[in-house]
Motif scaffolding. Structure first.
Motif, PDB file in Angstrom:
ATOM      1  N   ILE A  28     -67.156 -99.024  45.309  1.00 52.70           N
ATOM      2  CA  ILE A  28     -66.838 -97.601  45.405  1.00 52.70           C
ATOM      3  C   ILE A  28     -67.378 -96.902  44.160  1.00 52.70           C
ATOM      4  O   ILE A  28     -66.945 -97.178  43.037  1.00 52.70           O
ATOM      5  CB  ILE A  28     -65.308 -97.385  45.518  1.00 52.70           C
ATOM      6  N   ALA A  29     -68.361 -96.023  44.365  1.00 48.83           N
ATOM      7  CA  ALA A  29     -69.074 -95.412  43.238  1.00 48.83           C
ATOM      8  C   ALA A  29     -68.126 -94.659  42.306  1.00 48.83           C
ATOM      9  O   ALA A  29     -68.258 -94.738  41.089  1.00 48.83           O
ATOM     10  CB  ALA A  29     -70.165 -94.492  43.764  1.00 48.83           C
ATOM     11  N   ASN A  30     -67.171 -93.928  42.907  1.00 49.24           N
ATOM     12  CA  ASN A  30     -66.262 -93.121  42.082  1.00 49.24           C
ATOM     13  C   ASN A  30     -64.841 -93.716  42.081  1.00 49.24           C
ATOM     14  O   ASN A  30     -63.877 -93.031  42.375  1.00 49.24           O
ATOM     15  CB  ASN A  30     -66.257 -91.673  42.562  1.00 49.24           C
ATOM     16  N   LEU A  31     -64.762 -94.969  41.744  1.00 52.48           N
ATOM     17  CA  LEU A  31     -63.470 -95.675  41.767  1.00 52.48           C
ATOM     18  C   LEU A  31     -62.536 -95.157  40.662  1.00 52.48           C
ATOM     19  O   LEU A  31     -62.950 -95.017  39.522  1.00 52.48           O
ATOM     20  CB  LEU A  31     -63.723 -97.174  41.578  1.00 52.48           C
TER      21      LEU A  31
ATOM     22  N   ALA B 121     -58.314 -94.574  54.266  1.00 50.98           N
ATOM     23  CA  ALA B 121     -57.562 -94.216  53.061  1.00 50.98           C
ATOM     24  C   ALA B 121     -58.511 -93.810  51.931  1.00 50.98           C
ATOM     25  O   ALA B 121     -58.251 -92.849  51.209  1.00 50.98           O
ATOM     26  CB  ALA B 121     -56.699 -95.391  52.617  1.00 50.98           C
ATOM     27  N   ILE B 122     -59.632 -94.541  51.819  1.00 48.76           N
ATOM     28  CA  ILE B 122     -60.591 -94.236  50.749  1.00 48.76           C
ATOM     29  C   ILE B 122     -61.264 -92.878  51.001  1.00 48.76           C
ATOM     30  O   ILE B 122     -61.382 -92.045  50.108  1.00 48.76           O
ATOM     31  CB  ILE B 122     -61.663 -95.352  50.640  1.00 48.76           C
TER      32      ILE B 122
ATOM     33  N   ASP C  46     -60.420-100.455  59.183  1.00 50.24           N
ATOM     34  CA  ASP C  46     -60.339 -99.013  59.434  1.00 50.24           C
ATOM     35  C   ASP C  46     -59.343 -98.342  58.508  1.00 50.24           C
ATOM     36  O   ASP C  46     -59.628 -97.283  57.940  1.00 50.24           O
ATOM     37  CB  ASP C  46     -59.908 -98.758  60.885  1.00 50.24           C
ATOM     38  N   SER C  47     -58.170 -98.965  58.348  1.00 49.62           N
ATOM     39  CA  SER C  47     -57.130 -98.361  57.517  1.00 49.62           C
ATOM     40  C   SER C  47     -57.615 -98.199  56.080  1.00 49.62           C
ATOM     41  O   SER C  47     -57.391 -97.155  55.457  1.00 49.62           O
ATOM     42  CB  SER C  47     -55.866 -99.224  57.507  1.00 49.62           C
TER      43      SER C  47
ATOM     44  N   GLU D 117     -54.436 -97.612  43.473  1.00 45.55           N
ATOM     45  CA  GLU D 117     -53.017 -97.577  43.806  1.00 45.55           C
ATOM     46  C   GLU D 117     -52.808 -97.263  45.289  1.00 45.55           C
ATOM     47  O   GLU D 117     -51.987 -97.874  45.972  1.00 45.55           O
ATOM     48  CB  GLU D 117     -52.290 -96.527  42.957  1.00 45.55           C
ATOM     49  N   THR D 118     -53.582 -96.287  45.786  1.00 42.08           N
ATOM     50  CA  THR D 118     -53.489 -95.904  47.196  1.00 42.08           C
ATOM     51  C   THR D 118     -53.775 -97.106  48.097  1.00 42.08           C
ATOM     52  O   THR D 118     -53.047 -97.361  49.069  1.00 42.08           O
ATOM     53  CB  THR D 118     -54.508 -94.776  47.511  1.00 42.08           C
ATOM     54  N   ILE D 119     -54.832 -97.841  47.761  1.00 38.15           N
ATOM     55  CA  ILE D 119     -55.206 -98.995  48.586  1.00 38.15           C
ATOM     56  C   ILE D 119     -54.126-100.076  48.497  1.00 38.15           C
ATOM     57  O   ILE D 119     -53.764-100.703  49.476  1.00 38.15           O
ATOM     58  CB  ILE D 119     -56.592 -99.549  48.156  1.00 38.15           C
ATOM     59  N   ARG D 120     -53.610-100.249  47.281  1.00 34.92           N
ATOM     60  CA  ARG D 120     -52.545-101.264  47.091  1.00 34.92           C
ATOM     61  C   ARG D 120     -51.345-100.971  47.978  1.00 34.92           C
ATOM     62  O   ARG D 120     -50.690-101.884  48.468  1.00 34.92           O
ATOM     63  CB  ARG D 120     -52.067-101.255  45.628  1.00 34.92           C
ATOM     64  N   LYS D 121     -51.044 -99.687  48.161  1.00 39.26           N
ATOM     65  CA  LYS D 121     -49.833 -99.309  48.901  1.00 39.26           C
ATOM     66  C   LYS D 121     -49.987 -99.462  50.411  1.00 39.26           C
ATOM     67  O   LYS D 121     -49.003 -99.409  51.138  1.00 39.26           O
ATOM     68  CB  LYS D 121     -49.431 -97.871  48.549  1.00 39.26           C
ATOM     69  N   LEU D 122     -51.234 -99.640  50.875  1.00 43.13           N
ATOM     70  CA  LEU D 122     -51.446 -99.767  52.318  1.00 43.13           C
ATOM     71  C   LEU D 122     -50.729-101.003  52.858  1.00 43.13           C
ATOM     72  O   LEU D 122     -50.696-102.047  52.190  1.00 43.13           O
ATOM     73  CB  LEU D 122     -52.946 -99.872  52.634  1.00 43.13           C
ATOM     74  N   HIS D 123     -50.241-100.887  54.052  1.00 46.52           N
ATOM     75  CA  HIS D 123     -49.499-101.987  54.658  1.00 46.52           C
ATOM     76  C   HIS D 123     -50.379-103.225  54.891  1.00 46.52           C
ATOM     77  O   HIS D 123     -49.931-104.359  54.813  1.00 46.52           O
ATOM     78  CB  HIS D 123     -48.896-101.499  55.978  1.00 46.52           C
ATOM     79  N   CYS D 124     -51.665-102.983  55.163  1.00 45.86           N
ATOM     80  CA  CYS D 124     -52.551-104.087  55.543  1.00 45.86           C
ATOM     81  C   CYS D 124     -53.158-104.840  54.362  1.00 45.86           C
ATOM     82  O   CYS D 124     -53.859-105.825  54.533  1.00 45.86           O
ATOM     83  CB  CYS D 124     -53.675-103.565  56.432  1.00 45.86           C
TER      84      CYS D 124
END
Ligand SMILES: Nc1ncnc2c1ncn2[C@@H]1O[C@H](COP(=O)(O)OP(=O)(O)OP(=O)(O)O)[C@@H](O)[C@H]1O
Ligand SMILES: [Mg+2]
Length: 339
Positions: A241-244, A285-286, A280-281, A250-257
């Motif tokens: 992700i270029a602009n990580l 989210a990204i 997909d999820s 944190e957003t990705i960590r919080k995903l259920h999957c």
């Protein structure tokens, strides 16, 4: 008898005061097998090896080697084993040959037999050229080959190796691994090796016990251990992700999957995901956070991933985790294990 066991370990436990370093472990090692204990710092690998090689007494539990009890028949056990550990002593001012003669003489090996064996062993690890050179002048790799050879003086049926590639450069690591394989193949020596290096375990061991905090958390062949991940419908994503940003992570960590999210470098994340719609999820989210995905790859599982999947933490995190658990008490540990 192909499947005959040579080592049987039952409920082996070692405590130091209130601290349990080895926690009720049981396993068997088959004759002629290369068996690995893989785990992070402080997992209890060396302590296990020290107990099996009669250098430390178990607090509880038993183990036998070649049918001999490691406590009751320790003298018999010692005749069957060789041990290579980080704490080996070599005399720097003595030559390679003199060192081996000295250690060989401790085994009561007849002089003519010993002379022949020392020459053969030096040849085996390609140190013949250096046999009359002082060990103090040797490279780390050469010293480690000397350590291994030293453990072979009594022609052991079982060779214990504690972190045999620790501190070696890649070339020397390859050499040591090749040598262990050769010894196992040609002499049928059973090998038990501890390591925190995934690659050692993967390339060398017929079966691997993954240890964490004194317990065996999984035990199987490398291929089967990796199936734990594919079988569990878990996939490993390598995302660029270029602009990580940390907010995005944190957003990705919080995903259920997502089972775990590890930042590999400033733009790369390694994510363990589960479920059909996981990809997909994650991508949704990204995008929602205006993240720019520059590449995405589906990786094959490694033993590191297996460790992460089972324990919920990375091999290199474990020492920190332990300190945190000590700070926050047993409840914190329990929670972490349930994940
Ligand atoms: N003699 C001792 N007294 C007190 N604690 C000990 C002793 N020996 C080991 N320990 C503790 O037991 C735990 C397991 O140690 P051990 O050396 O077996 O781990 P390890 O898996 O070999 O780790 P490493 O990768 O660091 O070699 C560690 O937390 C260590 O501090
Ligand atoms: Mg150790």
């Amino acid at each position: 008898m192909e499947n005959e066991s040579i080592i049987e370990v039952q409920n082996l436990t070692k405590t130091f005061g209130k601290f349990t370093a080895v926690d009720n472990i049981s396993f068997t090692v088959k004759k002629g097998e290369v068996f690995g204990l893989l785990g992070p710092n402080g997992a209890g690998k060396s302590t296990t090896l020290r107990m099996l090689s009669t250098l430390a007494r178990p607090t509880k539990g038993t183990a036998t080697i070649g049918g001999y009890d490691i406590v009751k028949h320790d003298t018999e056990v010692r005749k069957l084993i060789g041990i290579v550990s980080e704490k080996m002593i070599m005399y720097n001012r003595l030559t390679a040959k003199e060192n081996l003669w000295f250690f060989g003489s401790l085994f009561n090996i007849p002089k003519d037999v010993l002379t022949k064996r020392v020459d053969e062993l030096l040849e085996l690890v390609q140190l013949t050229k250096w046999k009359n050179a002082q060990v103090g002048t040797f490279s780390t790799g050469m010293r480690q080959r000397m350590n291994v050879v030293r453990a072979l003086l009594n022609m052991p049926r079982v060779l214990f190796l504690d972190e045999p590639t620790l501190g070696l450069d890649p070339q020397s690591s390859v050499e040591i691994r090749e040598f262990i394989k050769k010894l196992n193949r040609e002499n049928g020596t059973t090998v038990v090796i501890t390591t925190h290096m995934m690659v050692d375990a993967d390339l060398l061991c017929d079966r691997i016990a993954i240890v964490d905090q004194g317990k065996i958390v999984a035990l199987d062949t490398s291929a089967n251990l990796k199936k734990i991940i594919s079988g569990a419908d878990t996939k490993i994503l390598n995302l660029n992700i270029a602009n990580l940003t940390s907010e995005l992570i944190e957003t990705i960590r919080k995903l259920h999957c997502t089972d775990s999210v590890t930042q590999e470098n400033s733009t790369t994340l390694k994510i363990l995901v589960h479920g059909d719609e996981a990809f997909d999820s994650v991508i949704d989210a990204i995008r929602k956070k205006n993240g720019k995905i520059s590449s995405m790859e589906n990786l094959q599982p490694t033993l590191e991933d297996v460790f992460l999947h089972i324990t919920g933490h990375q091999v290199r995190d474990s020492a920190d985790q332990k300190i945190q658990n000590e700070k926050h008490g047993p409840f914190a540990q329990q929670q972490r294990r349930i994940r």
